[in-house]
Scaffold this motif. Sequence first.
Motif, short mmCIF file in Angstrom:
data_model
loop_
_atom_site.label_atom_id
_atom_site.label_comp_id
_atom_site.label_asym_id
_atom_site.label_seq_id
_atom_site.Cartn_x
_atom_site.Cartn_y
_atom_site.Cartn_z
N ARG A 110 0.85 -1.18 0.00
CA ARG A 110 0.00 0.00 0.00
C ARG A 110 0.89 1.24 0.00
O ARG A 110 2.05 1.19 0.42
CB ARG A 110 -0.96 0.02 1.18
CG ARG A 110 -0.33 0.10 2.54
CD ARG A 110 -1.39 0.30 3.62
NE ARG A 110 -0.79 0.28 4.95
CZ ARG A 110 -1.41 0.71 6.05
NH1 ARG A 110 -2.65 1.19 5.96
NH2 ARG A 110 -0.82 0.66 7.23
N ARG A 118 1.05 5.42 1.10
CA ARG A 118 0.44 6.47 1.91
C ARG A 118 1.21 7.78 1.65
O ARG A 118 2.45 7.79 1.70
CB ARG A 118 0.48 6.13 3.40
CG ARG A 118 -0.14 4.79 3.73
CD ARG A 118 -0.19 4.52 5.22
NE ARG A 118 1.10 4.58 5.89
CZ ARG A 118 2.02 3.62 5.84
NH1 ARG A 118 1.80 2.53 5.12
NH2 ARG A 118 3.16 3.74 6.49
N ASP A 119 0.46 8.85 1.39
CA ASP A 119 1.06 10.17 1.16
C ASP A 119 0.81 11.03 2.39
O ASP A 119 -0.32 11.41 2.68
CB ASP A 119 0.44 10.81 -0.09
CG ASP A 119 1.13 12.11 -0.46
OD1 ASP A 119 1.83 12.69 0.38
OD2 ASP A 119 0.95 12.55 -1.62
N HIS A 120 1.87 11.31 3.13
CA HIS A 120 1.76 12.14 4.33
C HIS A 120 2.43 13.49 4.07
O HIS A 120 3.63 13.66 4.29
CB HIS A 120 2.44 11.46 5.53
CG HIS A 120 1.67 10.29 6.04
ND1 HIS A 120 1.98 9.65 7.23
CD2 HIS A 120 0.59 9.64 5.55
CE1 HIS A 120 1.13 8.65 7.43
NE2 HIS A 120 0.28 8.63 6.43
#
Length: 616
Positions: free
Chosen positions: A29, A31-33
Amino acid sequence: MHAYRSHSCADLNASHVGDTVRLSGWVHRVRDHGGVLFIDLRDHYGVTQVLCDPDSPVFAEVEKVRSEWCIRIDGTVKARDESLINPKIATGEIEVFVRDMEVLGKSEELPLMVFGDQEYPEETRLKYRYLDLRREVMQRNMTLRSDVVASMRRRMWDKGFREYQTPIITASSPEGARDFLVPSRLHPGKFYALPQAPQQFKQLIMVSGFDKYFQIAPCFRDEDPRADRSPTDFYQLDLEMSFVEQQDVFDTIQPVLTGIFEEFGGGKKVDQTWEQISYRDAALWYGTDKPDLRNPIKMQVVSEHFAGSGFAIFAKLLEQDGTQIRAIPAPTGGSRKFCDRMNAFAQKEGLPGMGYIFWRKQSPDSIAQERGITVKEVNALIKSGEITLGNEAAGPLAKNIGPERTEAIRQQLGLDVGDAAFFLGGKPSSFEKVAGKARDVIGEELNLTDKDRFAFAWIVDFPIYEADEETGKIDFEHNPFSMPQGGMAALEGNPLDVLGYQYDLACNGYELVSGAIRNHRPEIMFKAFEIAGYGRDEVEKRFGGMVNAFQYGAPPHGGCAAGIDRIVMLLAETQNIREVIMFPMNQRAEDLMMNAPSDPMSDQLMELGLRVIPQE
């Protein structure tokens, strides 16, 4: 550095901080933080978190990756902040800053997600099995299966067995299911068969002087599918021994299976003592020859309490030959609501219903009615100690048969206030299966079944013959190659009384093992088949290889086979056997991934001398 990886995705920990590493795997997966990209990179061994920010020379490329792309990354191992450590994964102390990346394989839009616990139709899962198998639970199941097979092999070698392979293309087998036939090109019009089991060959191995044989054997049967059975092929731990009796086989396989369940059973209790129950007792007590002994309920015959009673349905039923009334005790099930629910269950199973009685604390009202006095007078007598409230039976059956009979039933079944009993009547063959299911449901609903246990029992003394209810014709009920108990002398009497040295092992409601001491004496074999209407010529034609071999000094021998798929199914805590088979068929015996079965090419048919007749 290696072309694809210096470590697996489960290897890295705090000791690697500062190292330059190379990992390859699938994007689990993304995730863009806030402009920092976090990727869970997954391979067969585990998951490593990798991250990339605009300072990385490959940030633009990393922005493009999507779920299930296969990539290689180079990067530097960094320690996670203490508050961000993930104790759930082996690599939870670290993360890898990406400095280089190569896309090894892009993925199209996914028909099913690998990340997460979403449920998908089984047809979708089987069509895209290679994606389904990437999921954590499936990786775990297949690894478990491989480890179980490896452990079985080690344990069998430790017991002095050697593994021998038997043919896959052979003649028809005596196992009783449908064969998969294979047409012969060199012998037009003739067919081989895929083996239903290595039965004949393993017996011939004994005749050949090899004392102990085992094999992780593929078996092929054209069967109707069930949740606990593959419709095409399965694997079994197959074994055979010479100069043994029934107990020797039990003593050989029990420690092997006990060890397997202790090793892979997740800490559940594994029965060390395996009860031996006759086939007839298993049918009587449990309604099945594969009882779940985690459930303590035992059915009992209670016909005497209903014969000539006020319950006309059962009383008249018992006037017919071969009928009986059977009770299923239900400790703690003594409420009308539960009893009505079980009655509805029986109706769904195709029966008119199940009679029931439940026991409760006696009420002042019922005593008042019984004695013809007021409730107030009853309460006064209770207060003075002249009356003690006992228990009373409730339900339609109780009213019909009266307190003496209900009390006798209660005492026979060992029940008390708050308990119930359910009743089925007729010829056992008409209700036994439903009774067995009802017993299981009662055990589940009343929390009587011990879920934290593997409970084993040998089912023994199988009848060799059965009679057709309409024609009376005698035929084999079970394996025709089992040695009859008593040998030739047993075959001189009533065939329906003949028992075989045949046995099954039940565990938690499933048949795991089947086997027998074999009939190695040709004269007894011919007689056994003659009783079932098979002449000597037919026996020699169908099983000539084995029959001929037995005329040259065959040793007494016996063995069994344990179903690997079912064993792994139990250990994986799933009720669907397709969850533990790498590439299973669907319920219609179709391989949706490989499109099998398929239409043959016309030149293939011509080469084999075959023609397909279209189905109307």
